[in-house]
Scaffold this active site. Sequence first.
Site, PDB file in Angstrom:
ATOM      1  N   GLY A 180     -28.109 -17.804  10.066  1.00  0.00           N
ATOM      2  CA  GLY A 180     -29.260 -17.216   9.882  1.00  0.00           C
ATOM      3  C   GLY A 180     -30.370 -18.372   9.991  1.00  0.00           C
ATOM      4  O   GLY A 180     -29.991 -19.573   9.766  1.00  0.00           O
ATOM      5  N   TYR A 181     -31.563 -18.081  10.102  1.00  0.00           N
ATOM      6  CA  TYR A 181     -32.677 -18.840  10.655  1.00  0.00           C
ATOM      7  C   TYR A 181     -33.681 -18.786   9.460  1.00  0.00           C
ATOM      8  O   TYR A 181     -33.982 -17.828   8.995  1.00  0.00           O
ATOM      9  CB  TYR A 181     -33.261 -18.381  11.761  1.00  0.00           C
ATOM     10  CG  TYR A 181     -32.445 -18.765  12.970  1.00  0.00           C
ATOM     11  CD1 TYR A 181     -32.388 -19.786  13.428  1.00  0.00           C
ATOM     12  CD2 TYR A 181     -31.237 -17.914  13.429  1.00  0.00           C
ATOM     13  CE1 TYR A 181     -31.459 -20.090  14.624  1.00  0.00           C
ATOM     14  CE2 TYR A 181     -30.421 -17.988  14.486  1.00  0.00           C
ATOM     15  CZ  TYR A 181     -30.475 -19.257  15.037  1.00  0.00           C
ATOM     16  OH  TYR A 181     -29.412 -19.413  15.832  1.00  0.00           O
ATOM     17  N   LEU A 182     -33.851 -20.107   8.950  1.00  0.00           N
ATOM     18  CA  LEU A 182     -34.906 -20.272   7.815  1.00  0.00           C
ATOM     19  C   LEU A 182     -36.389 -20.276   8.403  1.00  0.00           C
ATOM     20  O   LEU A 182     -37.155 -19.890   7.515  1.00  0.00           O
ATOM     21  CB  LEU A 182     -34.400 -21.595   7.060  1.00  0.00           C
ATOM     22  CG  LEU A 182     -33.126 -21.765   6.273  1.00  0.00           C
ATOM     23  CD1 LEU A 182     -32.749 -23.041   5.866  1.00  0.00           C
ATOM     24  CD2 LEU A 182     -33.364 -20.570   5.192  1.00  0.00           C
TER      25      LEU A 182
END
Length: 164
Positions: A30-32
């Site tokens: 997942g991308y922050l």
Amino acid sequence: MEPSLEIERKFLVTTLPDLAAASRSSLRQGYLTVPEDSVEVRLRQTDGTFILCVKSGEGIVRGEREIEISEAQFQLLWPQTEGRRVEKTRWTGGLDQGLTFELDIFGGALAPLMMVEVEFRSEAEAHQFVAPDWFGRDVSTDRRFGNKSLALSGASFIRELSGG
């Protein structure tokens, strides 16, 4: 200190190779960061390993730093990636010239997408690489096939690819 460099090419896959000698792992990432950010910060869980990764640049040569984090740290940050995630099964195996392939079979909204990546020791080696027959179109410089883009566009991109 300069970031480590990742030199890789990425290809679509339409036909699976024989994976009998390859190893399998389950990944979720997942991308922050948001789409407009020039630096990519992602969380990745590969089986029981948890990584925080920072990438910069674009194309086949990018800066990359990875830090192993605890499961508790991963779980604390994971909710921040809602709406920016991918899940995939990764098959890792050998190629000629001592190279390794990483074949990703995407799940969820990105199924049935399959891509393969190969990392190289130099940019010259990357450009000289002759892909095996089971590799499809080279998408190394097509931003739409970056994992961050895929995490954001999901099912709509897959429908577009399949002409639906």
